[in-house]
Scaffold this active site. Structure first.
Site, PDB file in Angstrom:
ATOM      1  CE  LYS A 107      -3.606   2.385   2.656  1.00  0.00           C
ATOM      2  NZ  LYS A 107      -4.469   2.347   3.879  1.00  0.00           N
ATOM      3  CB  CYS A 160       8.753  -9.032   4.267  1.00  0.00           C
ATOM      4  SG  CYS A 160      10.559  -8.983   4.174  1.00  0.00           S
ATOM      5  CD  GLU A 183      13.849  -5.650  -1.602  1.00  0.00           C
ATOM      6  OE1 GLU A 183      13.187  -6.693  -1.355  1.00  0.00           O
ATOM      7  OE2 GLU A 183      14.708  -5.594  -2.486  1.00  0.00           O
TER       8      GLU A 183
END
Length: 483
Positions: free
Chosen positions: A197, A251, A216
């Site tokens: 986002k 992540c 990233e």
């Protein structure tokens, strides 16, 4: 608090940094090596202070601080110092026949002034590892640490000017207002770590100035496992990959498991035992388990757990304590695929287990989702391994482990599609902040008369032969043997 930092005059800051870059100081090999050595010195001398900051921000243990942040950063610095001369060396390449006599080479040069916007989950590594590449490439840099990790942000703002060239490398603290002011400026490179986002906002801001970006972004990393593996070993690797990396706030953390139904009971039993072995019967008391970063993220995660589609799917864990920002390592079984928890990156200590009929269904499920940052495949079946490699797309992949590809500097680390663009680590970090400038050096001693008008039939034959590298045809034309 980092978000309460006074607003920096972004145009003036950029003007100052750009003057330093334009002076040529950052381009010298000596400056680059000096700054890399200084960064390495800071990390090694300030390990205790870094540990305190990470403990305050995320409850990270000394072990996780070193193994998941500092060790990788130290390796990056040492590799860049060792390899810098080679990385900077121009690469000579072949020439076209039409350019003889000439020499061709590709020369790496710094993009210029770079903006590094880092994330909160690994706030030291994600701020300073890209910095290694930027310094090695010869860029001047502004670092914007995440305000969500305020203790680490304050550490960087305090110590970077002490160890580094403060006219070429600056840290700017602050929240949304500050980052908006920074993004209004024309940078030569932007390197962002965060979610998709915000990544879209970064890319839109960069597009106004045609600034190149590395994004990233992360994504929902799936993990497939079948019954061909050593289950005890696999369970250890899954648990440490999920909960050993900032308690799932990573992540690259496995987002959910895809498992054949007949194998699920054994897997669940072994995962439960491994969680207890690692973090005890009451993980709340474990010093090896990080905490949720803040109350906003705690409330987001508890809302996912309490959702009607999820609440009755908890088969292990689920306990939580808002005061200490603790959520127990939690396993879910067969959550509906349209449940909220399955439609966003979880980024926390919750691991859904989804049953599939086999590898084909797992591959179809992965292919139906946005491309993830990583896919983890636990199987000793070579056919299944090959299918997963060839039929899926992701930033990276690990066979029979999780997360570990991050520590290999020879493997560029980055996403694809929704999980990002560009890559870094090792030589890829240098490349991320470098422009490969093509240079052709020509001599004046030989001239191809056919290059210039008027273009007779013979001249056209010569040019055609030159451009197509038709040596025999060229010789025939010059000898008058081709009409």
């Amino acid at each position: 608090m980092a978000s309460d930092a006074p607003l920096v005059d972004a145009p003036e800051l950029l003007s100052e940094i750009r003057r330093t870059f334009q002076s040529g100081r950052t381009k010298s090999q000596e400056w680059r090596l000096e700054q890399l050595h200084s960064l390495l010195k800071m990390v090694m001398e300030q390990e205790d202070e870094i540990g305190k900051a990470l403990s305050l921000d995320l409850g990270k243990s000394a072990y996780e601080t070193y193994s998941c942040e500092l060790a990788l950063l130290i390796d990056s610095c040492k590799l860049a110092i060792k390899s810098l001369k080679k990385w900077m060396r121009p690469e000579q390449v072949s020439i076209a026949l039409a350019t003889v006599p000439s020499t061709a080479m590709i020369r790496p040069e710094p993009f210029g002034v770079a903006l590094i916007i880092s994330a909160w989950n690994f706030p030291i590594m994600l701020a300073l590892d890209p910095l290694v590449g930027a310094i090695a490439a010869g860029c001047a840099v502004v670092i914007k640490p995440s305000e969500i990790a305020p203790a680490t942000s304050a550490f960087l703002a305090k110590m970077i000017p002490v160890y580094m060239d403060k006219e070429a490398i600056r840290v700017v603290e602050g929240g949304v207002q500050q980052i908006t002011a920074l993004l209004d400026q024309k940078w030569d490179k932007i390197f962002f770590t965060g979610n998709a986002k915000v990544g879209r906002i970064i890319m839109a801001a960069a597009a106004k100035h045609l600034t190149p970006v590395t994004l990233e972004l992360g994504g929902k990393c799936p993990l497939y496992i079948d019954s061909t593996v050593d289950l005890k070993v696999a369970a250890k690797r899954i648990v440490i990959g999920k909960w050993g990396s900032s308690c799932g706030q990573a992540c690259v953390s496995p987002n959910h498991l895809l498992v054949e139904k007949s194998f699920v009971p054994k897997l669940i039993s072994t995962l439960k035992k491994t969680i207890v072995d690692f973090y005890g019967e009451d993980p709340h008391t474990s010093k090896d388990l990080a905490r949720v970063v803040n109350k906003n993220h705690f409330k987001r995660l508890t809302a996912l757990l309490d959702d009607p589609a999820t609440a009755d799917k908890i088969i292990h864990g689920g306990e939580r304590d808002e005061e200490s920002l603790y959520i127990a390592p939690t396993l879910l079984l067969d959550v509906p695929l349209d449940a909220p928890i399955m439609n966003e990156e979880i980024f926390g200590p919750i691991l859904p287990i989804i049953t599939v009929k086999g590898p084909e269904e797992a591959i179809d499920m992965i292919a139906d989702q946005p491309k993830p940052l990583a896919i983890y495949v636990f199987t000793n079946d070579k056919v299944v391994q090959d299918q997963m490699v060839s039929k899926t797309s992701s930033g990276g992949m690990v066979i029979n482990d999780a997360v570990l590809h991050v520590v290999c500097p020879s493997l560029p680390f980055g996403g694809v599609g929704e999980s990002g663009m560009g890559a870094y680590h090792g030589k890829a970090s240098f490349d991320a902040f470098s422009h490969r400038k093509s240079i052709l050096y020509r001599g004046m001693s030989v001239e191809v008369y056919a290059r210039y008008p008027p273009y007779t039939r013979k001249k056209q034959q010569i040019i055609r032969a030159l451009l197509s590298r038709d040596f025999v045809g060229l010789l025939l034309v010059l000898l008058g043997l081709r009409k």
